[in-house]
Design an enzyme around this catalytic site. Sequence first.
Site, PDB file in Angstrom:
ATOM      1  N   LYS A  13      57.607  36.238  53.699  1.00 34.83           N
ATOM      2  CA  LYS A  13      58.639  35.469  52.991  1.00 34.83           C
ATOM      3  C   LYS A  13      58.070  34.824  51.722  1.00 34.83           C
ATOM      4  O   LYS A  13      58.662  34.906  50.654  1.00 34.83           O
ATOM      5  CB  LYS A  13      59.195  34.341  53.889  1.00 34.83           C
ATOM      6  N   ARG A  88      65.401  26.666  59.334  1.00 36.25           N
ATOM      7  CA  ARG A  88      64.690  27.269  60.457  1.00 36.25           C
ATOM      8  C   ARG A  88      65.375  26.971  61.780  1.00 36.25           C
ATOM      9  O   ARG A  88      64.889  27.412  62.818  1.00 36.25           O
ATOM     10  CB  ARG A  88      63.283  26.683  60.509  1.00 36.25           C
ATOM     11  N   ARG A 127      45.347  36.185  56.546  1.00 37.24           N
ATOM     12  CA  ARG A 127      45.942  35.417  55.450  1.00 37.24           C
ATOM     13  C   ARG A 127      44.957  34.365  54.955  1.00 37.24           C
ATOM     14  O   ARG A 127      44.297  33.691  55.721  1.00 37.24           O
ATOM     15  CB  ARG A 127      47.225  34.727  55.920  1.00 37.24           C
ATOM     16  N   ARG A 160      44.403  28.825  57.291  1.00 35.90           N
ATOM     17  CA  ARG A 160      45.126  27.671  57.847  1.00 35.90           C
ATOM     18  C   ARG A 160      44.838  27.537  59.335  1.00 35.90           C
ATOM     19  O   ARG A 160      44.793  28.528  60.046  1.00 35.90           O
ATOM     20  CB  ARG A 160      46.641  27.851  57.620  1.00 35.90           C
ATOM     21  N   ARG A 171      53.965  29.847  67.496  1.00 31.61           N
ATOM     22  CA  ARG A 171      54.914  29.861  66.378  1.00 31.61           C
ATOM     23  C   ARG A 171      55.907  31.020  66.511  1.00 31.61           C
ATOM     24  O   ARG A 171      57.071  30.885  66.150  1.00 31.61           O
ATOM     25  CB  ARG A 171      54.160  29.943  65.052  1.00 31.61           C
TER      26      ARG A 171
HETATM   27  P1  ADP Z   1      55.304  34.097  55.376  1.00 26.50           P
HETATM   28  O1  ADP Z   1      55.594  33.260  54.170  1.00 26.50           O
HETATM   29  O2  ADP Z   1      56.500  34.839  55.877  1.00 26.50           O
HETATM   30  O3  ADP Z   1      54.626  33.337  56.454  1.00 26.50           O
HETATM   31  P2  ADP Z   1      53.261  35.379  53.705  1.00 26.50           P
HETATM   32  O4  ADP Z   1      54.007  35.804  52.483  1.00 26.50           O
HETATM   33  O5  ADP Z   1      52.370  34.223  53.595  1.00 26.50           O
HETATM   34  O6  ADP Z   1      54.290  35.234  54.947  1.00 26.50           O
HETATM   35  O7  ADP Z   1      52.437  36.646  54.223  1.00 26.50           O
HETATM   36  C1  ADP Z   1      51.611  36.573  55.393  1.00 26.50           C
HETATM   37  C2  ADP Z   1      50.313  37.348  55.154  1.00 26.50           C
HETATM   38  O8  ADP Z   1      50.590  38.760  55.073  1.00 26.50           O
HETATM   39  C3  ADP Z   1      49.621  37.005  53.840  1.00 26.50           C
HETATM   40  O9  ADP Z   1      48.237  37.118  54.033  1.00 26.50           O
HETATM   41  C4  ADP Z   1      50.129  38.049  52.858  1.00 26.50           C
HETATM   42  O10 ADP Z   1      49.188  38.302  51.817  1.00 26.50           O
HETATM   43  C5  ADP Z   1      50.288  39.265  53.768  1.00 26.50           C
HETATM   44  N1  ADP Z   1      51.433  40.112  53.414  1.00 26.50           N
HETATM   45  C6  ADP Z   1      52.630  39.727  52.905  1.00 26.50           C
HETATM   46  N2  ADP Z   1      53.448  40.796  52.710  1.00 26.50           N
HETATM   47  C7  ADP Z   1      52.757  41.885  53.135  1.00 26.50           C
HETATM   48  C8  ADP Z   1      53.050  43.300  53.209  1.00 26.50           C
HETATM   49  N3  ADP Z   1      54.246  43.775  52.824  1.00 26.50           N
HETATM   50  N4  ADP Z   1      52.085  44.118  53.698  1.00 26.50           N
HETATM   51  C9  ADP Z   1      50.885  43.613  54.111  1.00 26.50           C
HETATM   52  N5  ADP Z   1      50.542  42.311  54.071  1.00 26.50           N
HETATM   53  C10 ADP Z   1      51.464  41.451  53.597  1.00 26.50           C
HETATM   54  P1  ADP Z   2      54.955  30.480  57.562  1.00 24.90           P
HETATM   55  O1  ADP Z   2      55.114  30.759  56.093  1.00 24.90           O
HETATM   56  O2  ADP Z   2      53.734  31.125  58.098  1.00 24.90           O
HETATM   57  O3  ADP Z   2      56.166  30.818  58.367  1.00 24.90           O
HETATM   58  P2  ADP Z   2      55.334  27.755  56.819  1.00 24.90           P
HETATM   59  O4  ADP Z   2      54.364  27.419  55.769  1.00 24.90           O
HETATM   60  O5  ADP Z   2      56.716  28.116  56.408  1.00 24.90           O
HETATM   61  O6  ADP Z   2      54.717  28.934  57.690  1.00 24.90           O
HETATM   62  O7  ADP Z   2      55.440  26.600  57.882  1.00 24.90           O
HETATM   63  C1  ADP Z   2      54.308  26.031  58.490  1.00 24.90           C
HETATM   64  C2  ADP Z   2      54.763  24.975  59.483  1.00 24.90           C
HETATM   65  O8  ADP Z   2      55.463  23.928  58.793  1.00 24.90           O
HETATM   66  C3  ADP Z   2      55.733  25.458  60.551  1.00 24.90           C
HETATM   67  O9  ADP Z   2      55.077  26.031  61.668  1.00 24.90           O
HETATM   68  C4  ADP Z   2      56.445  24.139  60.916  1.00 24.90           C
HETATM   69  O10 ADP Z   2      55.636  23.329  61.745  1.00 24.90           O
HETATM   70  C5  ADP Z   2      56.550  23.444  59.566  1.00 24.90           C
HETATM   71  N1  ADP Z   2      57.817  23.756  58.884  1.00 24.90           N
HETATM   72  C6  ADP Z   2      57.971  24.430  57.715  1.00 24.90           C
HETATM   73  N2  ADP Z   2      59.273  24.525  57.388  1.00 24.90           N
HETATM   74  C7  ADP Z   2      59.965  23.902  58.373  1.00 24.90           C
HETATM   75  C8  ADP Z   2      61.356  23.667  58.627  1.00 24.90           C
HETATM   76  N3  ADP Z   2      62.310  24.118  57.795  1.00 24.90           N
HETATM   77  N4  ADP Z   2      61.684  22.986  59.746  1.00 24.90           N
HETATM   78  C9  ADP Z   2      60.752  22.535  60.585  1.00 24.90           C
HETATM   79  N5  ADP Z   2      59.432  22.726  60.429  1.00 24.90           N
HETATM   80  C10 ADP Z   2      59.032  23.405  59.322  1.00 24.90           C
END
Ligand code: ADP
Ligand code: ADP
Length: 214
Positions: A13, A88, A127, A160, A171
């Site tokens: 995302k 979420r 990541r 992280r 998660r």
């Molecule tokens: P989210 O915001 O949904 O948690 P991220 O954008 O941070 O996800 O992506 C999670 C991990 O996967 C990061 O290390 C990112 O560089 C990698 N990643 C994101 N998109 C892809 C993809 N299409 N193929 C492989 N790795 C990806």
């Molecule tokens: P990812 O990109 O890997 O899904 P985020 O950076 O979006 O992770 O979120 C990390 C953490 O921050 C979540 O596991 C949650 O604890 C908190 N968080 C982020 N966004 C929200 C939300 N909209 N509501 C509740 N908790 C949130």
Amino acid sequence: MKIIMLGAPGAGKGTQAQRIAAKWNIPHISTGDIFRANIKNGTELGKKAKSYMDQGLLVPDELTVDLVVDRINQEDCANGYVLDGFPRTIPQAEALDEALKSLNDSLDYAINVEVPDENIINRMSGRRACLSCGATYHIVYNKTKTEGICDKCGSELVLRDDDKPETVQKRLSVYHDQTQPLIDYYTKKGIIKEVDGTLDMEAVFNAIVDILGE
Ligand code: ADP
Ligand code: ADP
Ligand code: ZN
């Protein structure tokens, strides 16, 4: 253009939201980044949020909703934004709808980045995150020019705490319980768009551009 990104933790995302924000010149608003910035700065909100985040749980809606509503009411959001990690929960989605409705406004698209659970652990353990500018990288799929250093701002990258496998499992189960129901919610509203998040980053972005239009 007002967009929200849906998908499991690690689905990509944030990666896609950054690219959308750059192409359409709209702010990328990540609630995770906002909470991490608060933790880094030692704020009250940061202290409260950390205790949930460390356990892989969601931060309570009452600490989350107002923060986002305030943010999208700022001037730079007038032409739209891409929300990443919010909503979420169903109550968050309802609160967002209410806030938009009171402005005679509504969301344009909910983009669901689909990635099966079995791909997620691998994504998360590789990541690397920049806590200064919010950029994310991957040690295999999206390497930095210099190992461990953010290409965009030069800060040191971190794995992280909540990206460690035990917390990722938690998660994922929280995602299935509390966030996945939003797919139905936005399907009923007629704004859901699905993309295959297992493709490479470029292909995922191309699919999104096809949906949003050039
Ligand atoms: P989210 O915001 O949904 O948690 P991220 O954008 O941070 O996800 O992506 C999670 C991990 O996967 C990061 O290390 C990112 O560089 C990698 N990643 C994101 N998109 C892809 C993809 N299409 N193929 C492989 N790795 C990806
Ligand atoms: P990812 O990109 O890997 O899904 P985020 O950076 O979006 O992770 O979120 C990390 C953490 O921050 C979540 O596991 C949650 O604890 C908190 N968080 C982020 N966004 C929200 C939300 N909209 N509501 C509740 N908790 C949130
Ligand atoms: Zn950076």
